[in-house]
Design a protein around this motif. Structure first.
Motif, PDB file in Angstrom:
ATOM      1  N   VAL A 192     -29.158 -52.440   2.658  1.00  0.00           N
ATOM      2  CA  VAL A 192     -29.422 -52.017   4.038  1.00  0.00           C
ATOM      3  C   VAL A 192     -28.888 -50.613   4.329  1.00  0.00           C
ATOM      4  CG1 VAL A 192     -29.418 -54.400   4.832  1.00  0.00           C
ATOM      5  CG2 VAL A 192     -27.295 -53.078   4.901  1.00  0.00           C
ATOM      6  N   VAL A 193     -28.307 -49.964   3.333  1.00  0.00           N
ATOM      7  CA  VAL A 193     -27.758 -48.616   3.528  1.00  0.00           C
ATOM      8  C   VAL A 193     -28.810 -47.582   3.150  1.00  0.00           C
ATOM      9  CG1 VAL A 193     -26.009 -46.974   2.732  1.00  0.00           C
ATOM     10  CG2 VAL A 193     -25.385 -49.360   3.153  1.00  0.00           C
ATOM     11  N   PRO A 194     -29.039 -46.571   3.975  1.00  0.00           N
ATOM     12  CA  PRO A 194     -30.025 -45.528   3.642  1.00  0.00           C
ATOM     13  C   PRO A 194     -29.732 -44.869   2.296  1.00  0.00           C
ATOM     14  CG  PRO A 194     -29.356 -45.354   5.937  1.00  0.00           C
ATOM     15  CD  PRO A 194     -28.449 -46.362   5.308  1.00  0.00           C
ATOM     16  N   GLU A 195     -30.788 -44.431   1.617  1.00  0.00           N
ATOM     17  CA  GLU A 195     -30.651 -43.846   0.286  1.00  0.00           C
ATOM     18  C   GLU A 195     -29.875 -42.539   0.283  1.00  0.00           C
ATOM     19  OE1 GLU A 195     -34.443 -43.477  -1.538  1.00  0.00           O
ATOM     20  OE2 GLU A 195     -34.828 -45.653  -1.622  1.00  0.00           O
ATOM     21  N   GLU A 196     -29.694 -41.922   1.425  1.00  0.00           N
ATOM     22  CA  GLU A 196     -28.990 -40.627   1.459  1.00  0.00           C
ATOM     23  C   GLU A 196     -27.486 -40.762   1.237  1.00  0.00           C
ATOM     24  OE1 GLU A 196     -28.541 -39.194   5.856  1.00  0.00           O
ATOM     25  OE2 GLU A 196     -30.262 -40.581   5.759  1.00  0.00           O
ATOM     26  N   TYR A 197     -27.007 -42.006   1.112  1.00  0.00           N
ATOM     27  CA  TYR A 197     -25.584 -42.239   0.859  1.00  0.00           C
ATOM     28  C   TYR A 197     -25.392 -42.815  -0.549  1.00  0.00           C
ATOM     29  CZ  TYR A 197     -25.206 -41.859   5.944  1.00  0.00           C
ATOM     30  OH  TYR A 197     -25.274 -41.422   7.248  1.00  0.00           O
ATOM     31  N   SER A 198     -24.375 -42.316  -1.231  1.00  0.00           N
ATOM     32  CA  SER A 198     -24.016 -42.848  -2.545  1.00  0.00           C
ATOM     33  C   SER A 198     -22.521 -43.136  -2.564  1.00  0.00           C
ATOM     34  CB  SER A 198     -24.385 -41.852  -3.651  1.00  0.00           C
ATOM     35  OG  SER A 198     -23.705 -40.613  -3.462  1.00  0.00           O
ATOM     36  N   LEU A 199     -22.092 -43.894  -3.574  1.00  0.00           N
ATOM     37  CA  LEU A 199     -20.693 -44.291  -3.664  1.00  0.00           C
ATOM     38  C   LEU A 199     -19.937 -43.448  -4.684  1.00  0.00           C
ATOM     39  CD1 LEU A 199     -20.894 -48.192  -3.554  1.00  0.00           C
ATOM     40  CD2 LEU A 199     -20.311 -46.626  -1.693  1.00  0.00           C
ATOM     41  N   THR A 206      -6.061 -39.094  -5.840  1.00  0.00           N
ATOM     42  CA  THR A 206      -7.372 -38.596  -5.436  1.00  0.00           C
ATOM     43  C   THR A 206      -7.722 -37.332  -6.213  1.00  0.00           C
ATOM     44  OG1 THR A 206      -7.117 -39.502  -3.204  1.00  0.00           O
ATOM     45  CG2 THR A 206      -8.735 -37.735  -3.492  1.00  0.00           C
ATOM     46  N   PRO A 207      -8.899 -37.268  -6.849  1.00  0.00           N
ATOM     47  CA  PRO A 207      -9.306 -36.054  -7.562  1.00  0.00           C
ATOM     48  C   PRO A 207      -9.317 -34.842  -6.640  1.00  0.00           C
ATOM     49  CG  PRO A 207     -10.754 -37.889  -8.114  1.00  0.00           C
ATOM     50  CD  PRO A 207      -9.901 -38.350  -6.964  1.00  0.00           C
ATOM     51  N   ALA A 208      -9.011 -33.684  -7.201  1.00  0.00           N
ATOM     52  CA  ALA A 208      -8.899 -32.460  -6.400  1.00  0.00           C
ATOM     53  C   ALA A 208     -10.167 -32.182  -5.600  1.00  0.00           C
ATOM     54  CB  ALA A 208      -8.570 -31.277  -7.311  1.00  0.00           C
ATOM     55  N   GLU A 209     -11.323 -32.513  -6.156  1.00  0.00           N
ATOM     56  CA  GLU A 209     -12.580 -32.194  -5.479  1.00  0.00           C
ATOM     57  C   GLU A 209     -12.767 -32.965  -4.177  1.00  0.00           C
ATOM     58  OE1 GLU A 209     -16.218 -33.792  -7.378  1.00  0.00           O
ATOM     59  OE2 GLU A 209     -14.842 -34.709  -8.828  1.00  0.00           O
ATOM     60  N   TRP A 210     -12.031 -34.082  -4.018  1.00  0.00           N
ATOM     61  CA  TRP A 210     -12.206 -34.910  -2.826  1.00  0.00           C
ATOM     62  C   TRP A 210     -11.024 -34.831  -1.860  1.00  0.00           C
ATOM     63  CZ3 TRP A 210     -16.971 -35.425  -2.738  1.00  0.00           C
ATOM     64  CH2 TRP A 210     -17.722 -35.837  -3.834  1.00  0.00           C
ATOM     65  N   ARG A 211     -10.012 -34.066  -2.185  1.00  0.00           N
ATOM     66  CA  ARG A 211      -8.812 -34.083  -1.336  1.00  0.00           C
ATOM     67  C   ARG A 211      -9.054 -33.477   0.042  1.00  0.00           C
ATOM     68  NH1 ARG A 211      -4.737 -32.196  -6.147  1.00  0.00           N
ATOM     69  NH2 ARG A 211      -5.056 -34.067  -7.425  1.00  0.00           N
ATOM     70  N   SER A 212      -9.865 -32.459   0.129  1.00  0.00           N
ATOM     71  CA  SER A 212     -10.144 -31.866   1.435  1.00  0.00           C
ATOM     72  C   SER A 212     -10.874 -32.862   2.336  1.00  0.00           C
ATOM     73  CB  SER A 212     -10.968 -30.591   1.271  1.00  0.00           C
ATOM     74  OG  SER A 212     -11.251 -30.011   2.534  1.00  0.00           O
ATOM     75  N   ASP A 213     -11.887 -33.525   1.779  1.00  0.00           N
ATOM     76  CA  ASP A 213     -12.609 -34.535   2.559  1.00  0.00           C
ATOM     77  C   ASP A 213     -11.681 -35.680   2.951  1.00  0.00           C
ATOM     78  OD1 ASP A 213     -14.849 -33.027   2.237  1.00  0.00           O
ATOM     79  OD2 ASP A 213     -15.969 -34.479   1.049  1.00  0.00           O
ATOM     80  N   MET A 214     -10.844 -36.114   2.013  1.00  0.00           N
ATOM     81  CA  MET A 214      -9.934 -37.216   2.317  1.00  0.00           C
ATOM     82  C   MET A 214      -8.914 -36.828   3.378  1.00  0.00           C
ATOM     83  SD  MET A 214     -10.789 -39.998   0.911  1.00  0.00           S
ATOM     84  CE  MET A 214      -9.275 -40.905   1.240  1.00  0.00           C
ATOM     85  N   ALA A 215      -8.516 -35.559   3.389  1.00  0.00           N
ATOM     86  CA  ALA A 215      -7.604 -35.101   4.433  1.00  0.00           C
ATOM     87  C   ALA A 215      -8.252 -35.254   5.807  1.00  0.00           C
ATOM     88  CB  ALA A 215      -7.208 -33.644   4.188  1.00  0.00           C
ATOM     89  N   GLU A 216      -9.516 -34.873   5.913  1.00  0.00           N
ATOM     90  CA  GLU A 216     -10.212 -35.004   7.189  1.00  0.00           C
ATOM     91  C   GLU A 216     -10.385 -36.478   7.574  1.00  0.00           C
ATOM     92  OE1 GLU A 216     -13.760 -32.740   7.623  1.00  0.00           O
ATOM     93  OE2 GLU A 216     -12.905 -30.937   6.729  1.00  0.00           O
ATOM     94  N   ALA A 261     -17.940 -43.320   0.564  1.00  0.00           N
ATOM     95  CA  ALA A 261     -19.372 -43.093   0.711  1.00  0.00           C
ATOM     96  C   ALA A 261     -19.601 -41.591   0.894  1.00  0.00           C
ATOM     97  CB  ALA A 261     -19.932 -43.868   1.892  1.00  0.00           C
ATOM     98  N   ARG A 262     -20.489 -41.059   0.056  1.00  0.00           N
ATOM     99  CA  ARG A 262     -20.833 -39.632   0.142  1.00  0.00           C
ATOM    100  C   ARG A 262     -22.195 -39.483   0.798  1.00  0.00           C
ATOM    101  NH1 ARG A 262     -21.099 -37.014  -5.505  1.00  0.00           N
ATOM    102  NH2 ARG A 262     -22.919 -38.403  -5.612  1.00  0.00           N
ATOM    103  N   HIS A 263     -22.255 -38.560   1.762  1.00  0.00           N
ATOM    104  CA  HIS A 263     -23.529 -38.210   2.367  1.00  0.00           C
ATOM    105  C   HIS A 263     -24.160 -37.161   1.469  1.00  0.00           C
ATOM    106  CE1 HIS A 263     -26.005 -36.077   5.612  1.00  0.00           C
ATOM    107  NE2 HIS A 263     -26.539 -37.288   5.470  1.00  0.00           N
ATOM    108  N   ASP A 264     -25.150 -37.559   0.677  1.00  0.00           N
ATOM    109  CA  ASP A 264     -25.657 -36.689  -0.387  1.00  0.00           C
ATOM    110  C   ASP A 264     -26.252 -35.370   0.109  1.00  0.00           C
ATOM    111  OD1 ASP A 264     -24.807 -38.476  -2.292  1.00  0.00           O
ATOM    112  OD2 ASP A 264     -26.723 -39.542  -2.382  1.00  0.00           O
ATOM    113  N   PRO A 265     -26.942 -35.337   1.254  1.00  0.00           N
ATOM    114  CA  PRO A 265     -27.473 -34.042   1.708  1.00  0.00           C
ATOM    115  C   PRO A 265     -26.386 -32.994   1.962  1.00  0.00           C
ATOM    116  CG  PRO A 265     -28.619 -35.823   2.817  1.00  0.00           C
ATOM    117  CD  PRO A 265     -27.477 -36.450   2.069  1.00  0.00           C
ATOM    118  N   THR A 266     -25.212 -33.415   2.372  1.00  0.00           N
ATOM    119  CA  THR A 266     -24.131 -32.457   2.633  1.00  0.00           C
ATOM    120  C   THR A 266     -23.073 -32.460   1.538  1.00  0.00           C
ATOM    121  OG1 THR A 266     -22.871 -34.101   3.908  1.00  0.00           O
ATOM    122  CG2 THR A 266     -24.442 -32.705   5.121  1.00  0.00           C
ATOM    123  N   GLY A 267     -23.054 -33.509   0.715  1.00  0.00           N
ATOM    124  CA  GLY A 267     -22.046 -33.617  -0.327  1.00  0.00           C
ATOM    125  C   GLY A 267     -20.671 -34.005   0.179  1.00  0.00           C
TER     126      GLY A 267
END
Length: 358
Positions: A192-199, A206-216, A261-267
């Motif tokens: 039921v989740v739109p395809e624009e989201y991935s896991l 937390t990997p360095a690439e995700w720390r900024s997002d995780m901070a927010e 969950a990652r919003h793939d259009p924005t990353g």
């Protein structure tokens, strides 16, 4: 009775770690007496790690000792250092044989005095509570329908010191289903989740690439979840604080399992959930689950939780149960948890005491 102040030990090999061990043992007794198991108790290493980042949270302990040196009560004062500089956390545990003798009150007075000298004006404390109050009276939080017994020992103690109840949390437990059932839950949630989201999943730091997002996302956790009318300000979180917090968990003998969950259009990561597991225990703690407001209504909360659950058997084969807490007014998350099989097992009272400002 002697009340003494102790700095947080620099490491578990520090002689001061013995006081942390004594505190953990006293709390373990409280939990076992109330609930019959140790699921809600933390080991001494985990307790120590919570104060191992003094640039973010300073921990100070006060010990109550008998004349022969026996520790019969411990109070821990937590002082935030980056945000909420007006707040202080209080934790007090007393040996049952020494309760109702002024030990807890003396520990509280010592911590309150230190916190006030440091400019703190709002103090918080939490209580373990039975799922259903046993006495004839009921005390409700500001919001939600959770209730506790105001005449029970923990609540009566805090109410007598001028605290008030701001929120009741429902604690729920889940016996981990078979892997096939866990995988089925993920498939159903994904459908039921739109395809624009991935896991995205990771374990530990937390990997360095995700720390900024995780901070927010961590900042959003301090503003977007139900908090009654608590006198709290938004957290100040940056990528370095995310890394530091993760490493402190590992230093405390605890492992972390994240699904986001990652919003793939924005990353960008727009939702996440986290499980925490203390080594050697058959239970893991379900910590935060958050979906940012702009991406709610797409099933991301259920998807991240089911995917994280499904990853548990491989990551932690010894885990048999999960436990989590939710504000009694958080109907959305409580509904998700009931759907997954969580059942209420206990309650938690969040109390605050606010000093009048000049």
């Amino acid at each position: 009775m002697n009340i003494t102040r102790h700095e947080h030990p620099a490491s578990p090999s520090d002689p001061g770690f013995a006081l942390v061990e004594a505190e953990a043992a006293l709390w373990r007794g409280v939990v076992v007496d109330m609930f019959g198991d140790e699921d809600l108790a933390d080991g001494p290493l985990a307790r120590w790690s919570e104060g191992s980042r003094p640039s973010y949270f300073q921990h100070v302990r006060y010990a109550a000792r008998t004349d022969d040196g026996r520790v019969v009560g411990v109070g821990t004062l937590e002082l935030p250092q980056r945000d909420n500089l007006h707040r202080a956390g209080m934790s007090i545990v007393v040996d049952p044989a020494f309760r109702h003798a002024g030990v807890g009150t003396s520990l509280h007075a010592a911590m309150l005095d230190e916190a006030r000298r440091g400019g703190r004006r709002t103090f918080e404390a939490f209580t373990w509570e039975p799922l259903e109050p046993t006495g004839p009276r009921r005390l409700s939080g500001v919001e939600g329908d959770g209730v506790i017994d105001p005449d029970g020992e923990p609540a009566a103690f805090l109410l007598g010191l001028g605290y008030r109840l701001v929120q009741v949390e429902t604690l729920s437990g889940l016996d981990l289903p078979a892997q096939a059932d866990l995988d089925r839950d993920v498939v159903e949630a994904r459908a039921v989740v739109p395809e624009e989201y991935s896991l995205v999943q990771w374990r530990g730091v937390t990997p360095a690439e995700w720390r900024s997002d995780m901070a927010e996302l961590q900042v959003a956790m301090s503003t977007d979840v139900p908090m009654g009318d608590a006198d709290a300000e938004p957290s100040v979180v940056d990528p370095e604080r995310v890394r530091s917090a993760d490493e402190s968990f590992l230093a405390g003998g605890r492992d972390l399992l994240f699904t986001a969950a990652r919003h793939d259009p924005t990353g960008r990561l727009v939702a996440f959930t986290r499980l925490v597991h203390e080594q050697g225990r058959p239970v893991a703690d379900q910590w935060e689950t958050l979906v940012v407001q702009a991406h709610r209504g797409h099933g991301l909360g259920l998807l991240t939780k089911t995917a994280n659950h499904a990853a548990v058997p491989q990551a932690w084969p010894d885990v048999r149960r999960l436990i989590t807490g939710n504000a009694s007014e958080n109907r959305w998350m409580l509904t998700i948890n009931r759907r997954l099989g969580y059942r209420p097992v206990a309650a938690c009272g969040w109390f605050e005491h606010r000093l009048e400002t000049p």
